[in-house]
Design a protein around this motif. Structure first.
Motif, PDB file in Angstrom:
ATOM      1  N   UNK A   1     -12.943  -2.801 -24.697  1.00 51.69           N
ATOM      2  CA  UNK A   1     -13.123  -2.012 -23.612  1.00 51.69           C
ATOM      3  C   UNK A   1     -14.337  -2.521 -22.695  1.00 51.69           C
ATOM      4  N   UNK A   2     -15.181  -3.294 -23.502  1.00 51.10           N
ATOM      5  CA  UNK A   2     -16.331  -4.075 -22.500  1.00 51.10           C
ATOM      6  C   UNK A   2     -15.540  -5.000 -21.772  1.00 51.10           C
ATOM      7  N   UNK A   3     -14.659  -5.881 -22.266  1.00 51.82           N
ATOM      8  CA  UNK A   3     -13.884  -6.910 -21.505  1.00 51.82           C
ATOM      9  C   UNK A   3     -13.230  -6.166 -20.215  1.00 51.82           C
ATOM     10  N   UNK A   4     -12.524  -5.058 -20.596  1.00 50.52           N
ATOM     11  CA  UNK A   4     -11.806  -4.394 -19.424  1.00 50.52           C
ATOM     12  C   UNK A   4     -12.888  -4.018 -18.231  1.00 50.52           C
ATOM     13  N   UNK A   5     -13.970  -3.306 -18.709  1.00 50.78           N
ATOM     14  CA  UNK A   5     -15.067  -3.079 -17.596  1.00 50.78           C
ATOM     15  C   UNK A   5     -15.599  -4.243 -16.732  1.00 50.78           C
ATOM     16  N   UNK A   6     -15.728  -5.462 -17.580  1.00 54.08           N
ATOM     17  CA  UNK A   6     -16.147  -6.619 -17.035  1.00 54.08           C
ATOM     18  C   UNK A   6     -15.210  -7.123 -16.135  1.00 54.08           C
ATOM     19  N   UNK A   7     -13.846  -6.924 -16.524  1.00 50.90           N
ATOM     20  CA  UNK A   7     -12.753  -7.578 -15.576  1.00 50.90           C
ATOM     21  C   UNK A   7     -12.642  -6.602 -14.267  1.00 50.90           C
ATOM     22  N   UNK A   8     -12.975  -5.328 -14.385  1.00 53.30           N
ATOM     23  CA  UNK A   8     -13.090  -4.442 -13.199  1.00 53.30           C
ATOM     24  C   UNK A   8     -14.298  -4.890 -12.250  1.00 53.30           C
ATOM     25  N   UNK A   9     -15.381  -5.041 -12.885  1.00 55.60           N
ATOM     26  CA  UNK A   9     -16.348  -5.445 -12.063  1.00 55.60           C
ATOM     27  C   UNK A   9     -16.218  -6.714 -11.287  1.00 55.60           C
ATOM     28  N   UNK A  10     -15.723  -7.673 -12.208  1.00 52.63           N
ATOM     29  CA  UNK A  10     -15.436  -9.156 -11.629  1.00 52.63           C
ATOM     30  C   UNK A  10     -14.640  -9.131 -10.679  1.00 52.63           C
ATOM     31  N   UNK A  11     -13.707  -8.187 -10.587  1.00 50.82           N
ATOM     32  CA  UNK A  11     -12.501  -8.191  -9.612  1.00 50.82           C
ATOM     33  C   UNK A  11     -13.274  -7.664  -8.261  1.00 50.82           C
TER      34      UNK A  11
ATOM     35  N   UNK B   1      -9.579 -13.313   7.553  1.00 53.73           N
ATOM     36  CA  UNK B   1      -9.417 -13.393   6.125  1.00 53.73           C
ATOM     37  C   UNK B   1      -9.870 -11.992   5.355  1.00 53.73           C
ATOM     38  N   UNK B   2     -11.170 -11.389   6.082  1.00 51.70           N
ATOM     39  CA  UNK B   2     -11.648 -10.176   5.211  1.00 51.70           C
ATOM     40  C   UNK B   2     -10.555  -9.181   5.514  1.00 51.70           C
ATOM     41  N   UNK B   3      -9.654  -9.154   6.241  1.00 47.34           N
ATOM     42  CA  UNK B   3      -8.447  -8.052   6.034  1.00 47.34           C
ATOM     43  C   UNK B   3      -7.457  -8.309   5.029  1.00 47.34           C
ATOM     44  N   UNK B   4      -7.645  -9.229   4.101  1.00 46.49           N
ATOM     45  CA  UNK B   4      -7.074  -9.427   2.597  1.00 46.49           C
ATOM     46  C   UNK B   4      -7.387  -8.522   1.758  1.00 46.49           C
ATOM     47  N   UNK B   5      -8.339  -7.637   1.992  1.00 50.27           N
ATOM     48  CA  UNK B   5      -8.825  -6.690   1.043  1.00 50.27           C
ATOM     49  C   UNK B   5      -7.763  -5.803   0.926  1.00 50.27           C
ATOM     50  N   UNK B   6      -6.872  -5.378   1.871  1.00 53.62           N
ATOM     51  CA  UNK B   6      -5.759  -4.512   1.615  1.00 53.62           C
ATOM     52  C   UNK B   6      -4.916  -5.015   0.554  1.00 53.62           C
ATOM     53  N   UNK B   7      -4.807  -6.348   0.604  1.00 52.46           N
ATOM     54  CA  UNK B   7      -4.034  -7.248  -0.463  1.00 52.46           C
ATOM     55  C   UNK B   7      -4.386  -7.295  -1.985  1.00 52.46           C
ATOM     56  N   UNK B   8      -5.622  -7.327  -2.027  1.00 52.97           N
ATOM     57  CA  UNK B   8      -6.589  -7.707  -3.188  1.00 52.97           C
ATOM     58  C   UNK B   8      -6.941  -6.388  -3.954  1.00 52.97           C
ATOM     59  N   UNK B   9      -7.162  -5.204  -3.257  1.00 49.35           N
ATOM     60  CA  UNK B   9      -7.676  -4.215  -3.855  1.00 49.35           C
ATOM     61  C   UNK B   9      -6.650  -3.513  -4.806  1.00 49.35           C
ATOM     62  N   UNK B  10      -5.467  -3.461  -4.824  1.00 47.21           N
ATOM     63  CA  UNK B  10      -4.461  -3.199  -5.808  1.00 47.21           C
ATOM     64  C   UNK B  10      -4.927  -3.624  -7.020  1.00 47.21           C
ATOM     65  N   UNK B  11      -5.338  -4.966  -7.179  1.00 41.99           N
ATOM     66  CA  UNK B  11      -5.667  -5.626  -8.273  1.00 41.99           C
ATOM     67  C   UNK B  11      -6.675  -5.106  -8.935  1.00 41.99           C
ATOM     68  N   UNK B  12      -7.743  -4.388  -8.203  1.00 44.94           N
ATOM     69  CA  UNK B  12      -8.961  -3.798  -8.556  1.00 44.94           C
ATOM     70  C   UNK B  12      -8.531  -2.446  -9.233  1.00 44.94           C
ATOM     71  N   UNK B  13      -7.430  -1.697  -8.414  1.00 42.63           N
ATOM     72  CA  UNK B  13      -6.897  -0.472  -9.443  1.00 42.63           C
ATOM     73  C   UNK B  13      -6.436  -0.918 -10.588  1.00 42.63           C
ATOM     74  N   UNK B  14      -5.861  -1.913 -10.785  1.00 46.06           N
ATOM     75  CA  UNK B  14      -5.116  -2.495 -12.210  1.00 46.06           C
ATOM     76  C   UNK B  14      -6.315  -2.729 -13.201  1.00 46.06           C
ATOM     77  N   UNK B  15      -7.242  -3.398 -12.715  1.00 44.39           N
ATOM     78  CA  UNK B  15      -8.311  -3.570 -13.857  1.00 44.39           C
ATOM     79  C   UNK B  15      -9.167  -2.303 -13.986  1.00 44.39           C
ATOM     80  N   UNK B  16      -9.338  -1.437 -12.946  1.00 47.15           N
ATOM     81  CA  UNK B  16      -9.991  -0.269 -13.273  1.00 47.15           C
ATOM     82  C   UNK B  16      -9.510   0.948 -14.140  1.00 47.15           C
TER      83      UNK B  16
ATOM     84  N   UNK C   1       0.891  -1.361  -0.035  1.00 47.27           N
ATOM     85  CA  UNK C   1       0.046   0.070   0.030  1.00 47.27           C
ATOM     86  C   UNK C   1       1.031   1.478  -0.055  1.00 47.27           C
ATOM     87  N   UNK C   2       1.958   1.244   0.515  1.00 47.47           N
ATOM     88  CA  UNK C   2       2.853   2.099   0.488  1.00 47.47           C
ATOM     89  C   UNK C   2       3.306   2.570  -1.059  1.00 47.47           C
ATOM     90  N   UNK C   3       3.890   1.427  -1.644  1.00 44.90           N
ATOM     91  CA  UNK C   3       4.128   1.555  -2.927  1.00 44.90           C
ATOM     92  C   UNK C   3       2.891   2.136  -3.973  1.00 44.90           C
TER      93      UNK C   3
END
Length: 346
Positions: free
Chosen positions: A230-240, A284-299, A50-52
C-alpha cells in the motif's frame, strides 16, 4: 516603423519595441506549423482517450460510489483543454499566436487558465490524501473527509474563478504585453496580477509536492516490518503527479520567467527566440490530458481494473492480472524475509 501583418511578421530585423508592441503574429512560421501538428497529435490521442476514461468513470467505475470525485474533476478539466486545442491549432496554422477577436481570445485564455488551475488543485488534493494516509496514518485525514463531499469540488471551481478573471479584463492584450514601457498603470497592475497567479499556481504546489514526496520516501524507508504494498502504491501515485508537474507545468513556468526577464531587460532580439521557446513548452504542457489517465490508474486500482476489463482484450487482461499477482506475491515474500532477518541475527 512598418506595422506588423501576416506579410510582415516579427523578425530579429523587425523586433518587438514600444513603437511596435503587437506580437500576436507568429515569429517563425515553420516553428508554429510544427507546433500545430504536435497539437493535432495531442488532440487526436487526447479526445478518444478522455472519452473512454469518462465512459469508464460514469458507467463502469461509478466514481461517486468509489470516492473518486477529485479524479472525475481532473477528467472534466482535461476535456476543457482538449476542447481548446482545435482553436489553437487553427491559429498556429494561420500564422497567429492568438485570435484577433478579443472575445474569442479572452474566452480561450480563460478556459486554459481555468483548466490548468483545476488540474493542479485536484492533483494536489490527491497527493495530500496519500501523504496523510502514509505519513500520518491513524490521524484524522481532512482530505478524505473533503473528497466524500461533491460540494467541495464545486467550491474549488468557484474559488478558481477570481484568479482566472484577469484574463478577461478589457485592458488585457491577447499576447501578454507585460513589461512594455507604454503600459498604463491599470494595465500594468492587471498584467502583474495575472503573472503572479500564473507562477503561484505552479510553483507553490510544486513545493508542496516535493515536501510530500520527501516525507513519504522517508516513511517508506522506515517501515521494515509488514506489507509495503500500500505504501508503494501511494508512492507511485504521488510520483506520477510529480512527473506530470515536471513534464507539463514546470518547464513552461521557467520559460515564462525567462521571457519576462528578457522582455524587462529590453533584449528584443533574444525575445524573439524566448517567445518561441515559451510557446513550444506551452504546447508540451497540453500533454497533461494524455498523462493524467496514468495518475488515475496509480491513484485507484479499481479504475485501472475497470478500464482494462472494458477496453483491453480478455487474454491481455488475464496476463496483466497474472503479472500483478506475481508482483504482489514477491512483495509479500520480501516482507516476510525482512521480518525473519532480525530473528536470525539475535
Amino acid at each position: 516603423m512598418t506595422p506588423l501583418s501576416l506579410e510582415n511578421p516579427l523578425t530579429p530585423e523587425n523586433p518587438l519595441t514600444p513603437e511596435n508592441p503587437d506580437h500576436c503574429q507568429t515569429l517563425n512560421q515553420v516553428t508554429y506549423q510544427i507546433l500545430s501538428w504536435i497539437m493535432v497529435l495531442e488532440f487526436s490521442l487526447g479526445l478518444p482517450l478522455n472519452l473512454s476514461v469518462l465512459y469508464v468513470f460514469i458507467f463502469r467505475f461509478k466514481f461517486w460510489r468509489n470516492k473518486s470525485v477529485f479524479l472525475f474533476n481532473i477528467v472534466v478539466a482535461d476535456f476543457m483543454l482538449v476542447a481548446c486545442l482545435p482553436v489553437k491549432i487553427f491559429h498556429y496554422q494561420h500564422a497567429v499566436r492568438r485570435s484577433g477577436n478579443p472575445l474569442l481570445c479572452r474566452a480561450l485564455l480563460f478556459m486554459l487558465f481555468l483548466n490548468r488551475g483545476a488540474s493542479i488543485a485536484f492533483l494536489i488534493m490527491l497527493s495530500l490524501d496519500r501523504y496523510f494516509n502514509v505519513v500520518h496514518l491513524g490521524r484524522r485525514n481532512f482530505v478524505r473527509v473533503l473528497k466524500k463531499t461533491p460540494q467541495i469540488s464545486v467550491l474549488i471551481w468557484l474559488l478558481l474563478l477570481p484568479f482566472t478573471v484577469p484574463t478577461m479584463v478589457s485592458t488585457f492584450e491577447c499576447c501578454n504585453s507585460h513589461g512594455r514601457s507604454n503600459e498604463t498603470y491599470y494595465h500594468d497592475v492587471t498584467d502583474t496580477f495575472r503573472e503572479a497567479v500564473f507562477f503561484t499556481q505552479i510553483l507553490v504546489p510544486f513545493v508542496v509536492l516535493v515536501y510530500v514526496t520527501v516525507h513519504m520516501v522517508g516513511r517508506l524507508r522506515q517501515k521494515t516490518v509488514g506489507d509495503k504494498t500500500k505504501l508503494r502504491r501511494a508512492m507511485c501515485a504521488v510520483t506520477s503527479v510529480v512527473a506530470v508537474f515536471s513534464v507539463c507545468f514546470l518547464p513552461c513556468a521557467v520559460a515564462r520567467a525567462a521571457l519576462l526577464g528578457v522582455r524587462l531587460c529590453g533584449w528584443e532580439g533574444v525575445e524573439v527566440v524566448a517567445v518561441q521557446v515559451y510557446d513550444g513548452l506551452m504546447v508540451l504542457s497540453y500533454t497533461d490530458c494524455l498523462l493524467d489517465p496514468l495518475v488515475y490508474c496509480f491513484c485507484h486500482s479499481g479504475f485501472k481494473d475497470a478500464y482494462l476489463s472494458t477496453f483491453c482484450p480478455a487474454f491481455l487482461h488475464r496476463r496483466l492480472n497474472a503479472a500483478a499477482a506475481t508482483s504482489t506475491a514477491a512483495s509479500t515474500l520480501s516482507g516476510a524475509r525482512t521480518v525473519s532477518l532480525p530473528l536470525v541475527e539475535k
